[in-house]
Design a protein around this motif. Structure first.
Motif, mmCIF file in Angstrom:
data_model
loop_
_atom_site.group_PDB
_atom_site.id
_atom_site.type_symbol
_atom_site.label_atom_id
_atom_site.label_comp_id
_atom_site.label_asym_id
_atom_site.label_seq_id
_atom_site.Cartn_x
_atom_site.Cartn_y
_atom_site.Cartn_z
ATOM 1 N N SER A 71 2.055 2.150 2.665
ATOM 2 C CA SER A 71 2.100 3.030 4.113
ATOM 3 C C SER A 71 3.250 2.748 4.901
ATOM 4 N N THR A 72 4.185 1.686 4.787
ATOM 5 C CA THR A 72 5.173 1.290 5.572
ATOM 6 C C THR A 72 6.519 1.458 4.657
ATOM 7 N N SER B 197 0.794 -1.021 0.035
ATOM 8 C CA SER B 197 -0.106 0.028 0.006
ATOM 9 C C SER B 197 0.907 1.215 0.156
#
Length: 121
Positions: free
Chosen positions: A56-57, A54
Motif C-alpha cells: 500500500s505504501t 502490503s
C-alpha cells in the motif's frame, strides 16, 4: 534466513523498458519491506524504490519517479520493478533488498546478488 534472487536485467536501448523480478524464499514475505537499489560504476549504491509489506505504501527516488513502478505479489513471494523510458544514466547493477519492518527501514537485512541493467544511447 531469506534468500533473494533477482532476474530480468539486460541490455536495452534508450527509451526502452525492462522488468526486474526478485523472488524471495522463506515465510512471512508480506511482513517484509522491500526495496530496489542500484549502483553505477564508481558511484555509491542508492535507493530506487521501496514498497511496504502490503504494497500500500511506495516511495520512489526523484530520478525515477514517473518512469519506474515497484509492485509485489505476496502470493508469489516476488517484488517487481517495471522500468520504462530508460536512460543511459539508469545503467547500473540493480539490487533487491528486504527486511522485516512495518515502517520504512533504516537498514536491510537481506540482499540479492544484483542484476546488470545497461541502457545504450
Amino acid at each position: 534466513q531469506v534468500q533473494l534472487v533477482e532476474s530480468g536485467g539486460g541490455v536495452v536501448q534508450a527509451g526502452g523498458s525492462l522488468r526486474l523480478s526478485c523472488a524471495a524464499s522463506g515465510r512471512s514475505f508480506n511482513a517484509y519491506y522491500m526495496g530496489w537499489f542500484r549502483q553505477a560504476p564508481g558511484k555509491e549504491r542508492v535507493s530506487v524504490a521501496l514498497i511496504s509489506g502490503s504494497g500500500s505504501t511506495k516511495q520512489y527516488a526523484a530520478f525515477v519517479k514517473g518512469r519506474f513502478t515497484i509492485s509485489r505479489d505476496n502470493a508469489k513471494n516476488t517484488v517487481y520493478l517495471q522500468m520504462n523510458s530508460l536512460k543511459p544514466e539508469d545503467t547500473a547493477v540493480y539490487y533487491c533488498a528486504g527486511t522485516p519492518s512495518y515502517g520504512v527501514p533504516d537498514r536491510y537485512d537481506f540482499w540479492g546478488q544484483g542484476t546488470q541493467v545497461t541502457v545504450s544511447s
